[in-house]
Structure formats: C-alpha cells, structure tokens
Design an enzyme around this catalytic site. Structure first.
Site: not given
Ligand code: URA
Length: 241
Positions: A99
């Site tokens: 993310d």
């Molecule tokens: N899980 C998440 O919620 N976000 C990420 O960026 C990676 C794994």
C-alpha cells in the site's frame, strides 16, 4: 521469448503496450510484421518503427520503500512511484504490491517468469510484517491471527504472529491478498496504524535506508530461482510458531 515480453524486456513498453504496438503493425521481426504470437529467438532482428531494439540484461532490485509512494509503474493520479526511485537503465517493475502508506522491502525486476513465480500463491513466498496497531492484543488475538481469520474473501492461511511490543506485532504470511495485514488486524479488533515489511523472500533491509535500493547478489537471485513451492500448511494440529 514471446514478442511482447521481448519488447517489455527491451524497455520499449509494458507487455500490454507492446501488444498495442504489435497490433498497430509498428513491430517487425526479421523484416516481417510481428504478430501477437510471434516468438523471438537468439539472433532475430526486432524493429519498432524501423529502429532496432535489443533485450536488456535481467535486473533484480531490493528497494526500501518509503511511505507515500505507489507500487505501480505509472500512477494516473501523478503520485510518486516506487519505479521512479530506482535509477537503472533496465525497466524493472514491482513484484506484488505494498500500500502507498506501507514501508519496507520491495523487490523489482524485469525477469517476468521469476516475478510471476514469486507472486504465485503456490510458492507461498514468506513475507514478514511489523505492524503498529491500536490497543494491546492478547494471546487470544494472536492465536486467531495464527489459526486464520475469516475475511470477506475467505479464511486466511495459518500464519505466525508474535508481539514485538505492547502494540506492535510481527506477522509472517505466505499469501498476499490485498490489504491482508490491515484486514486481519482489523478483524481481531486492532486496526493497523503503521505497517512495515521487514523481510520478503528472506531478503532483509539491512544496510538500506528508506528510499535506498541495491541490486541483488547473484547468489540471492539463484536462491530465489531455486526456492521450491512452500508446502501448504494444514489447518489441523498445533498452530505454527
Ligand atoms: N498488507 C496490507 O494490508 N498492506 C500492505 O501494504 C501489505 C500487506
């Protein structure tokens, strides 16, 4: 190698973009118009708009992703991308996603088959996350994370979970669903405040400050190439440590 993969490796375009070039009749292989199903072999001459192109060397990069960067090659909203941080002539793209607000270990490569393999659920690549969460989880919460949490896309696979501090957990996963860590923590009543991936497929961020990157050592590439699929952990029996 397929013509679109060759063009992507040469840095001409993404595979999809290469398909468009091929359909538009702008690509020739050994003087004949390239087709979507054309295979390129050693010694073939590939031209785009009359200019010869050559495939790039394979490059493998480990990036310490900083917050606020998106894990795509191009962002329609114009936000900074992880690809812009890697100053290499080869056109490397991220393997999987983090993310925008997640930091940590991210692999980028132009080795399509390896990227595909690492991202395939069958290989169950190990990802280690450190999550700062709301509240203080108890042993029952950790056990739920280990055993599997029911999300809207199904039960999560067995995982490892341990406390690093009163409100910080380390979660080791072998699957990679969208926003998985955030959704798992939310499901046990402890929404994530900050998320960091400390390790990906055994690669740690040792020596890499945020925004810094390095190319993998040949031995690391060999290890990634040769790692067999992870056996699927069963749901019965004792929870994994
Ligand atoms: N899980 C998440 O919620 N976000 C990420 O960026 C990676 C794994």
């Amino acid at each position: 190698m397929r013509l679109n993969a060759y063009l992507a490796r040469a840095g001409v375009a993404s595979r999809r973009g290469a398909d468009e070039l091929i359909k538009a009749g702008r690509v020739r292989v050994n003087c004949a118009p390239g087709q979507l199903n054309t295979f390129v072999e050693r010694g073939d001459r590939v031209e785009v708009d009359g200019e010869a192109v050559t495939a790039q060397r394979l490059a493998y990069v480990l990036l310490h992703k900083p917050p606020g960067t998106v894990t795509t090659a191009r962002d329609p909203q114009g936000r900074p991308t992880v690809v812009e941080l890697v100053d290499l002539p080869e056109r490397v793209v991220p393997v999987g996603r983090l993310d925008a607000d997640t930091t940590g270990a991210l692999l980028l490569t132009n080795d399509g088959p390896l990227a595909h393999r690492l991202a395939h659920p069958k290989y169950g690549v190990e990802k280690v996350y450190e999550a700062e969460i709301e509240g203080e989880p108890d042993e029952r919460d950790l056990e739920r994370l280990r055993q599997g949490v029911e999300l809207d896309d199904g039960l999560t696979a067995p995982a490892q979970a341990r406390l690093l501090g009163p409100s910080t957990i380390e979660l080791t996963l072998h699957e990679g669903r969208k926003h998985q860590v955030k959704r798992m923590c939310e499901a046990v009543g402890h929404p994530v405040r900050r998320l960091h991936r400390a390790r990906y497929a055994g690669l740690t961020l040792e020596g890499l400050e945020p925004r810094a990157w390095r190319e993998l050592e040949p031995s690391e590439v060999t290890r990634l190439r040769s790692s067999p699929p992870e056996p699927k952990p069963g749901r019965s029996g004792p929870a994994p440590e």
